[in-house]
Design a protein around this motif. Structure first.
Motif, PDB file in Angstrom:
ATOM      1  N   ILE A 601       0.853  -1.184   0.000  1.00  0.00           N
ATOM      2  CA  ILE A 601       0.000   0.000   0.000  1.00  0.00           C
ATOM      3  C   ILE A 601       0.887   1.231   0.000  1.00  0.00           C
ATOM      4  CG2 ILE A 601      -1.954  -1.107   1.131  1.00  0.00           C
ATOM      5  CD1 ILE A 601      -1.069   0.218   3.761  1.00  0.00           C
ATOM      6  N   VAL A 602       0.455   2.273  -0.707  1.00  0.00           N
ATOM      7  CA  VAL A 602       1.216   3.518  -0.728  1.00  0.00           C
ATOM      8  C   VAL A 602       0.679   4.451   0.348  1.00  0.00           C
ATOM      9  CG1 VAL A 602       1.848   3.318  -3.153  1.00  0.00           C
ATOM     10  CG2 VAL A 602      -0.269   4.495  -2.542  1.00  0.00           C
ATOM     11  N   ARG A 603       1.515   5.369   0.776  1.00  0.00           N
ATOM     12  CA  ARG A 603       1.153   6.277   1.854  1.00  0.00           C
ATOM     13  C   ARG A 603       1.772   7.637   1.582  1.00  0.00           C
ATOM     14  NH1 ARG A 603       4.395   3.233   6.554  1.00  0.00           N
ATOM     15  NH2 ARG A 603       3.141   4.498   7.966  1.00  0.00           N
ATOM     16  N   ARG A 606       4.223  13.584   5.965  1.00  0.00           N
ATOM     17  CA  ARG A 606       3.937  15.004   6.150  1.00  0.00           C
ATOM     18  C   ARG A 606       5.066  15.899   5.647  1.00  0.00           C
ATOM     19  NH1 ARG A 606       1.575  15.539  10.511  1.00  0.00           N
ATOM     20  NH2 ARG A 606       1.536  13.399  11.279  1.00  0.00           N
ATOM     21  N   GLU A 607       6.276  15.348   5.469  1.00  0.00           N
ATOM     22  CA  GLU A 607       7.408  16.159   5.023  1.00  0.00           C
ATOM     23  C   GLU A 607       7.379  16.469   3.538  1.00  0.00           C
ATOM     24  OE1 GLU A 607       8.479  14.171   8.786  1.00  0.00           O
ATOM     25  OE2 GLU A 607       7.598  13.462   6.907  1.00  0.00           O
ATOM     26  N   PHE A 608       6.574  15.736   2.762  1.00  0.00           N
ATOM     27  CA  PHE A 608       6.606  15.858   1.308  1.00  0.00           C
ATOM     28  C   PHE A 608       5.189  15.972   0.755  1.00  0.00           C
ATOM     29  CE2 PHE A 608      10.014  13.053   2.781  1.00  0.00           C
ATOM     30  CZ  PHE A 608      11.125  13.822   2.451  1.00  0.00           C
ATOM     31  N   MET A 609       5.075  16.607  -0.400  1.00  0.00           N
ATOM     32  CA  MET A 609       3.819  16.664  -1.126  1.00  0.00           C
ATOM     33  C   MET A 609       4.040  15.943  -2.448  1.00  0.00           C
ATOM     34  SD  MET A 609       0.695  17.633  -1.174  1.00  0.00           S
ATOM     35  CE  MET A 609      -0.643  18.051  -2.292  1.00  0.00           C
ATOM     36  N   ASN A 610       3.772  14.628  -2.450  1.00  0.00           N
ATOM     37  CA  ASN A 610       4.131  13.781  -3.578  1.00  0.00           C
ATOM     38  C   ASN A 610       5.643  13.904  -3.815  1.00  0.00           C
ATOM     39  OD1 ASN A 610       1.425  12.962  -3.825  1.00  0.00           O
ATOM     40  ND2 ASN A 610       0.944  14.733  -5.081  1.00  0.00           N
ATOM     41  N   SER A 611       6.079  14.313  -5.000  1.00  0.00           N
ATOM     42  CA  SER A 611       7.526  14.418  -5.234  1.00  0.00           C
ATOM     43  C   SER A 611       8.090  15.761  -4.801  1.00  0.00           C
ATOM     44  CB  SER A 611       7.844  14.180  -6.719  1.00  0.00           C
ATOM     45  OG  SER A 611       7.310  15.219  -7.522  1.00  0.00           O
ATOM     46  N   ALA A 612       7.238  16.716  -4.433  1.00  0.00           N
ATOM     47  CA  ALA A 612       7.713  18.042  -4.033  1.00  0.00           C
ATOM     48  C   ALA A 612       8.409  17.979  -2.680  1.00  0.00           C
ATOM     49  CB  ALA A 612       6.547  19.025  -3.978  1.00  0.00           C
ATOM     50  N   CYS A 613       9.388  18.848  -2.500  1.00  0.00           N
ATOM     51  CA  CYS A 613      10.178  19.023  -1.272  1.00  0.00           C
ATOM     52  C   CYS A 613      11.228  17.937  -1.076  1.00  0.00           C
ATOM     53  CB  CYS A 613       9.291  19.109  -0.027  1.00  0.00           C
ATOM     54  SG  CYS A 613       8.097  20.470  -0.068  1.00  0.00           S
ATOM     55  N   GLN A 614      11.354  16.994  -2.012  1.00  0.00           N
ATOM     56  CA  GLN A 614      12.359  15.957  -1.859  1.00  0.00           C
ATOM     57  C   GLN A 614      13.777  16.476  -2.112  1.00  0.00           C
ATOM     58  OE1 GLN A 614      11.391  12.310  -3.950  1.00  0.00           O
ATOM     59  NE2 GLN A 614       9.233  12.463  -3.395  1.00  0.00           N
ATOM     60  N   ASN A 615      13.890  17.671  -2.666  1.00  0.00           N
ATOM     61  CA  ASN A 615      15.204  18.264  -2.906  1.00  0.00           C
ATOM     62  C   ASN A 615      15.657  19.169  -1.764  1.00  0.00           C
ATOM     63  OD1 ASN A 615      13.034  20.051  -3.704  1.00  0.00           O
ATOM     64  ND2 ASN A 615      14.593  21.447  -4.491  1.00  0.00           N
ATOM     65  N   LEU A 616      14.854  19.295  -0.714  1.00  0.00           N
ATOM     66  CA  LEU A 616      15.158  20.241   0.361  1.00  0.00           C
ATOM     67  C   LEU A 616      15.776  19.516   1.548  1.00  0.00           C
ATOM     68  CD1 LEU A 616      11.899  22.390   0.161  1.00  0.00           C
ATOM     69  CD2 LEU A 616      14.115  22.819  -0.938  1.00  0.00           C
ATOM     70  N   MET A 672       4.981   1.834   1.296  1.00  0.00           N
ATOM     71  CA  MET A 672       5.983   2.810   0.868  1.00  0.00           C
ATOM     72  C   MET A 672       5.265   4.063   0.381  1.00  0.00           C
ATOM     73  SD  MET A 672       8.833   0.477  -1.158  1.00  0.00           S
ATOM     74  CE  MET A 672      10.067   1.790  -1.205  1.00  0.00           C
ATOM     75  N   THR A 673       6.001   5.148   0.305  1.00  0.00           N
ATOM     76  CA  THR A 673       5.439   6.405  -0.194  1.00  0.00           C
ATOM     77  C   THR A 673       5.526   6.443  -1.712  1.00  0.00           C
ATOM     78  OG1 THR A 673       6.189   7.488   1.811  1.00  0.00           O
ATOM     79  CG2 THR A 673       5.571   8.910  -0.007  1.00  0.00           C
ATOM     80  N   HIS A 674       4.458   6.922  -2.357  1.00  0.00           N
ATOM     81  CA  HIS A 674       4.468   6.987  -3.818  1.00  0.00           C
ATOM     82  C   HIS A 674       5.094   8.293  -4.299  1.00  0.00           C
ATOM     83  CE1 HIS A 674       0.767   9.143  -2.769  1.00  0.00           C
ATOM     84  NE2 HIS A 674       0.825   9.724  -3.937  1.00  0.00           N
ATOM     85  N   ALA A 675       5.391   8.350  -5.603  1.00  0.00           N
ATOM     86  CA  ALA A 675       5.947   9.540  -6.278  1.00  0.00           C
ATOM     87  C   ALA A 675       7.350   9.877  -5.785  1.00  0.00           C
ATOM     88  CB  ALA A 675       5.017  10.744  -6.131  1.00  0.00           C
ATOM     89  N   TRP A 676       8.111   8.869  -5.430  1.00  0.00           N
ATOM     90  CA  TRP A 676       9.489   9.077  -5.015  1.00  0.00           C
ATOM     91  C   TRP A 676      10.443   8.647  -6.117  1.00  0.00           C
ATOM     92  CZ3 TRP A 676      12.647   9.804  -0.419  1.00  0.00           C
ATOM     93  CH2 TRP A 676      11.972  10.422   0.630  1.00  0.00           C
ATOM     94  N   GLY A 677      11.646   9.166  -6.023  1.00  0.00           N
ATOM     95  CA  GLY A 677      12.789   8.538  -6.651  1.00  0.00           C
ATOM     96  C   GLY A 677      13.072   8.878  -8.087  1.00  0.00           C
ATOM     97  N   ALA A 678      14.351   8.734  -8.412  1.00  0.00           N
ATOM     98  CA  ALA A 678      14.794   8.828  -9.793  1.00  0.00           C
ATOM     99  C   ALA A 678      14.470   7.507 -10.484  1.00  0.00           C
ATOM    100  CB  ALA A 678      16.298   9.099  -9.840  1.00  0.00           C
TER     101      ALA A 678
END
Length: 724
Positions: A601-603, A606-616, A672-678
């Motif tokens: 299941i994906v989840r 709170r630190e990220f909005m889909n793929s946004a903020c993953q560079n911070l 796992m969280t969706h919309a992650w990763g290269a």
């Protein structure tokens, strides 16, 4: 960002609001004389958020001044590297390429994808649709058709209540299916402004919560009843709830007699889903199904059920959503004539709302179908089919795509096919302030002004405002920050005006023909957008901290001539229910003749909005990669220790993550969280960047007929320690 800072005497404080997600929290910024952000905090005077702001909204300093921000537009050299290009020169070249594509393949070969980064940009949101209309294309796509398009299918097949559902503040009970609004913030019908505080107050006045979720999530901790079902078994649970309510006579008989068709057919279709059957198949605790049905339909008189991504991205999502909405229908959980409408919408244009059914349309059967077999629902084509529409042979394929604020390479299903499709485009234009996975594949990257560098309004999406926001909040923010020295940035909406000018087409923005020789200002565009609305833009500007405007509108009686009814059991719904009832219990862990041990299941985090903020740096410090959350019993059985690298394999692909113990899920479930990763082909550190769960799904099987939706959660997988 929260450390003590010695502030210079020349520093100024500015008031605005965050536009990362639908919470739109009020923000206070302390800014020095060089326009650098020194301090960020929540605005305690804000009309709704009242000082609350999450970690994402606190990252303004790094977002604006950090090394990863793009300050000038870039052009792909053709080998995957980029060179700076003047923005107007880039627009010249983009328009010239578009003209060739349109002349050769027609306007439908040019598409727009609206991502989360532009969802709360008022002018861009409207401009996407109006620009496509100007060039003659119907190729509009967005993230909305990935995560919850089942809702669109339900309203088109079941029908809708024109006045809307019961609302948060008059409800005795709320049932949330597959959602965690204390983390994701926005769920239809749930209070999204400072949600923890508002939930606490609602619980104190007596609100009851029913949560249906495979995980004991943040919101499930507050539940009166939590149905912790096996992933993918939502149709089973929904059908069981309907059967109990109908067999016990807890439904609203008067409402059903007047507004519902096919009730007997629904009763017959759900008959196999007895409490014992549902308990054994869905894995819920004994007595919990009855407890949920009784609390929702018998002991509570007002309230509603609402689905979110957990149900709408799972197998048979359209059937699940239809059945859960039928709970609202048979219990009559809608506003009636004479009752107040909680949010008439500050920036809505006045319209009458009636206590009557809007008849089903079944747009996927009757609307324009693209050459690639993609239907048009609510003015948009289905994103899950876009990669196939790019890769299909012939001149009718999509050849050019403008991606505004999205990251398709990380968020669309079937990542390998998506990347292949994006590379196959003749023209990919990405509007993004950062080098996202998708930006790195683009022909051109247009560096935009960010949210505090432009004027904007909150609750800017007219289709979204009255249905999700519970109160008529509105707020205006002028530009707070100057653009960085040496930068050359554009506004999202301007890109489309500039291309229309170069393509020599007349752009009609929100019903008003624009001057195509001289670009209007942002303020002029906002005036156009706000004209004729319930509250004027000038009035909104008087309240820098936002205001909940005292708008009063009552539900009007139904028209005498109306005879529309909810269609609760059309033939295709009955057929789908019959198939579910005939399945063996383990059907969702078997694919292509192979049995899998777990369901993924994906989840959200709170630190990220889909793929946004993953560079911070601050969010990444807290969550450095995408964990594979597992129950401790499963970890012991598989010989996996905390922090071990594990590989999840599905029928279609594999993804890697670090194991992390999690007792909020049951054995047999991994999360796992969706919309992650290269993407792996880039040769990056997949573990370091975080695995993308979309590698596990394909777009050519297990798809929904109506909206082409793919299974993106409740995915059968096997788990093993990663090699090496």
């Amino acid at each position: 960002m929260n450390a003590k800072v010695d502030l210079p005497t020349t520093a100024r404080e500015a008031v605005s609001f965050c536009r990362i997600c639908s919470g739109m929290c009020g923000i206070l910024m302390t800014i020095d004389e060089n326009d650098r952000v020194l301090k960020v905090r929540g605005d305690p005077e804000h009309a709704t958020s009242q000082g609350f702001v999450c970690i994402k909204g606190l990252q303004i300093e790094e977002s604006y001044h950090g090394k990863t921000r793009l300050l000038r537009s870039l052009k792909n050299r053709g080998d995957g590297t980029f060179e700076e290009i003047d923005a107007e020169q880039a627009l010249d070249e983009i328009a010239a390429k578009m003209r060739v594509i349109i002349d050769e393949s027609g306007p439908g070969s040019v598409a727009v994808y609206r991502g989360g980064g532009s969802f709360l940009q008022a002018l861009a949101f409207q401009m996407h649709v109006d620009w496509l209309k100007a060039i003659g294309s119907k190729s509009m796509f967005s993230n909305s058709t990935i995560d919850q398009s089942a809702k669109w299918v339900t309203s088109d097949r079941l029908g809708m209540w024109d006045a809307g559902k019961d609302h948060f503040y008059n409800s005795d009970v709320i049932m949330i299916i597959g959602g965690n609004p204390l983390v994701s913030i926005g769920i239809a019908g749930f209070e999204m402004f400072n949600p923890v505080k508002k939930l606490k107050a609602a619980r104190e006045r007596g609100l009851k919560l029913i949560i249906i979720d495979p995980r004991h999530s943040d919101i499930a901790k507050h539940a009166d009843v939590h149905l912790q079902l096996r992933p993918g078994e939502d149709p089973t649970v929904a059908a069981g709830l309907l059967r109990l309510i109908l067999s016990e006579g807890w439904h609203d008989k008067e409402f059903c007699a007047r507004h519902v068709s096919q009730l007997d057919a629904l009763r017959a279709a759900v008959e196999p889903f007895t409490p014992d059957y549902v308990q054994r198949r869905a894995g819920i605790a004994p007595g919990q199904l009855r407890a949920a049905a009784e609390l929702f339909a018998r002991t509570s008189k007002r309230g509603f059920a609402t689905t979110s991504t957990g149900a709408c991205m799972a197998p048979r999502s359209n059937l699940s959503d239809h059945l859960y909405e039928c709970l609202n229908v048979i219990c009559g959980r809608y506003l009636r004539a004479g009752e107040p409408i909680p949010n008439p919408g500050a920036f809505q244009r006045p319209r009458v709302r009636r206590a009557e059914v809007i008849a089903p349309k079944r747009q996927w059967e009757t609307n324009d179908i693209s050459p690639g077999g993609n239907p048009l629902i609510n003015g948009q084509r289905m994103t899950a089919r876009l990669a196939d529409e790019i890769l299909m042979p012939g001149q009718n394929r999509v050849r050019a795509l403008i991606n505004d604020g999205g990251n398709p390479a990380s968020s669309w299903p079937d990542q390998k096919k998506t990347v292949k499709a994006l590379r196959a485009l003749d023209l990919l234009v990405t509007i993004d302030p950062f080098m996202s996975t998708t930006a790195s594949l683009s022909t051109y990257i247009l560096a935009p002004k960010m949210q505090y560098e432009i004027a904007n309004i909150g609750n800017c999406n007219r289709s979204y405002e009255p249905n999700v926001s519970l109160v008529p909040l509105q707020q205006y923010s002028p530009p707070i920050l100057r653009t960085p020295p040496g930068s050359q940035l554009v506004e999202d909406w301007y890109v489309f005006w500039a291309l229309a000018k170069r393509l020599k087409v007349q752009l009609v923005f929100d019903g008003v023909a624009l001057n195509m020789e001289q670009a209007p200002s942002t303020e002029e565009m906002l005036e156009v957008y706000a004209r004729g609305c319930n509250v004027s833009l000038d009035e909104v500007k008087k309240y820098p901290h936002g205001k909940v405007f005292p708008l009063r509108q009552l539900v009007e009686p139904p028209r005498p001539e109306t005879n529309a009814r909810f269609q609760v059991a059309p033939d295709d719904i009955v057929a789908d229910l019959t198939k579910v009832a005939a399945e063996p219990f383990g059907a969702l862990t078997e694919q292509a003749g192979r049995t899998y041990t777990h369901r993924l299941i994906v989840r959200r985090m709170r630190e990220f909005m889909n793929s946004a903020c993953q560079n911070l740096s601050a969010p990444k410090k807290r969550i450095p990669q995408n964990p594979a959350f597992m129950h401790p019993e499963d970890m012991r059985a598989l010989g996996i220790a905390e922090g071990d690298a594990v590989t999840l394999r599905s029928e279609h692909g594999e993804v890697t993550g670090h194991a992390e113990a999690d007792t909020t899920i049951q054995p047999g479930v991994v999360s796992m969280t969706h919309a992650w990763g290269a993407y792996p082909a880039r040769g990056t550190d997949v573990l370091g960047s975080g695995g993308c769960t979309n590698l596990l799904v394909a777009t050519d099987c297990y798809t929904e007929v109506e909206n082409k939706m793919v299974r993106m959660t409740a995915i059968p997988v096997n788990i093993s320690r990663a090699a090496g």
